[in-house]
Motif scaffolding. Structure first.
Motif, short mmCIF file in Angstrom:
data_model
loop_
_atom_site.label_atom_id
_atom_site.label_comp_id
_atom_site.label_asym_id
_atom_site.label_seq_id
_atom_site.Cartn_x
_atom_site.Cartn_y
_atom_site.Cartn_z
N GLU A 101 57.25 1.87 2.44
CA GLU A 101 57.18 2.74 1.26
C GLU A 101 56.25 2.16 0.21
O GLU A 101 55.51 2.90 -0.44
CB GLU A 101 58.58 2.88 0.65
CG GLU A 101 59.52 3.66 1.50
CD GLU A 101 60.89 3.70 0.87
OE1 GLU A 101 60.96 3.88 -0.36
OE2 GLU A 101 61.87 3.56 1.61
N GLU A 102 56.31 0.86 0.02
CA GLU A 102 55.45 0.23 -0.99
C GLU A 102 53.98 0.41 -0.64
O GLU A 102 53.16 0.69 -1.51
CB GLU A 102 55.81 -1.25 -1.12
CG GLU A 102 57.18 -1.47 -1.73
CD GLU A 102 57.64 -2.91 -1.65
OE1 GLU A 102 56.91 -3.74 -1.05
OE2 GLU A 102 58.72 -3.21 -2.19
N GLY A 158 52.79 2.87 1.12
CA GLY A 158 52.50 4.29 0.89
C GLY A 158 52.27 4.60 -0.57
O GLY A 158 51.35 5.33 -0.92
N ARG A 159 53.10 4.01 -1.43
CA ARG A 159 52.93 4.23 -2.86
C ARG A 159 51.61 3.63 -3.36
O ARG A 159 50.91 4.23 -4.16
CB ARG A 159 54.10 3.62 -3.63
CG ARG A 159 55.25 4.56 -3.74
CD ARG A 159 56.28 4.07 -4.75
NE ARG A 159 57.59 4.17 -4.13
CZ ARG A 159 58.31 3.14 -3.71
NH1 ARG A 159 57.93 1.91 -3.90
NH2 ARG A 159 59.47 3.34 -3.13
N ALA A 160 51.28 2.44 -2.87
CA ALA A 160 50.05 1.77 -3.29
C ALA A 160 48.82 2.55 -2.82
O ALA A 160 47.84 2.69 -3.56
CB ALA A 160 50.00 0.34 -2.77
N CYS A 219 48.61 5.72 -2.27
CA CYS A 219 48.50 7.00 -2.98
C CYS A 219 47.87 6.82 -4.36
O CYS A 219 47.32 7.76 -4.92
CB CYS A 219 49.88 7.65 -3.12
SG CYS A 219 50.47 8.33 -1.57
N ARG A 220 47.93 5.65 -4.92
CA ARG A 220 47.36 5.39 -6.24
C ARG A 220 45.86 5.20 -6.17
O ARG A 220 45.16 5.38 -7.15
CB ARG A 220 48.01 4.16 -6.86
CG ARG A 220 49.45 4.41 -7.25
CD ARG A 220 50.02 3.21 -7.96
NE ARG A 220 51.44 3.40 -8.17
CZ ARG A 220 52.35 2.47 -8.06
NH1 ARG A 220 51.98 1.24 -7.76
NH2 ARG A 220 53.62 2.74 -8.26
#
Length: 168
Positions: free
Chosen positions: A157-158, A160-162, A164-165
């Motif tokens: 998840e981390e 994926g979040r990174a 997306c930024r």
């Protein structure tokens, strides 16, 4: 080994009998004594099934199963993900409720389902069948997806979040 062979024979016998009966001519199906191996092979039973309503029945079953699987998976994932990532006492209570609901006898809900379906004009529609099937498959789906999310590393998840930024 002999016991295993007997178990396999007992398990495979109905399948072999079904296949043998499917390719027998009509007269041999009801013959006494039973004819184990057909004298001549015919596929008339399959052609007869396809000429009737069998394809419609098959479509109904596949459509309802696909819609039920899709709805249960999406709803189960939406329920299981927060339960997996934020464990708490209410989460454990909800999981206990889901587990208890698996043991609930489905026939007890038939009258209520019919009454609600009639009020919303859903009798004899795919919608009602899919909703009822989803209600009964949702607890198992939620438990299964919760176990999947529990095994999924938080790093995924981390990442994926990174990603997306960042701009692509």
């Amino acid at each position: 080994l002999v016991v295993a062979g007997c178990v396999v024979a007992v398990e495979l016998f109905p399948i072999a009998w079904m296949l043998s009966t499917a390719i027998k001519p009509h007269g041999e199906v009801f013959a006494y004594p039973p004819v184990w191996i057909p004298t001549h092979v015919t596929f008339e039973a399959f052609a007869s099934a396809l000429r009737g309503d069998m394809l419609g029945f098959l479509f109904n079953s596949l459509f309802i199963a696909a819609c039920t699987a899709l709805l249960s998976t999406v709803a189960g994932a939406l329920a299981a993900y927060p339960m997996s990532r934020r464990p708490s006492t209410p989460t454990r209570l909800a999981l206990g409720y889901l587990l208890a609901s698996i043991a609930f006898p489905a026939p007890l809900l038939l009258m209520t389902t019919y009454i609600v379906g009639a009020q919303f004009n859903l009798i004899d529609t795919y919608v009602l069948v899919v909703l009822v099937n989803s209600v009964f498959t949702l607890p198992v789906c939620t438990w299964t997806l919760k176990a999947f999310f529990d095994g999924l590393p938080i790093e995924v998840e981390e990442i994926g979040r990174a990603s997306c930024r960042e701009r692509v």
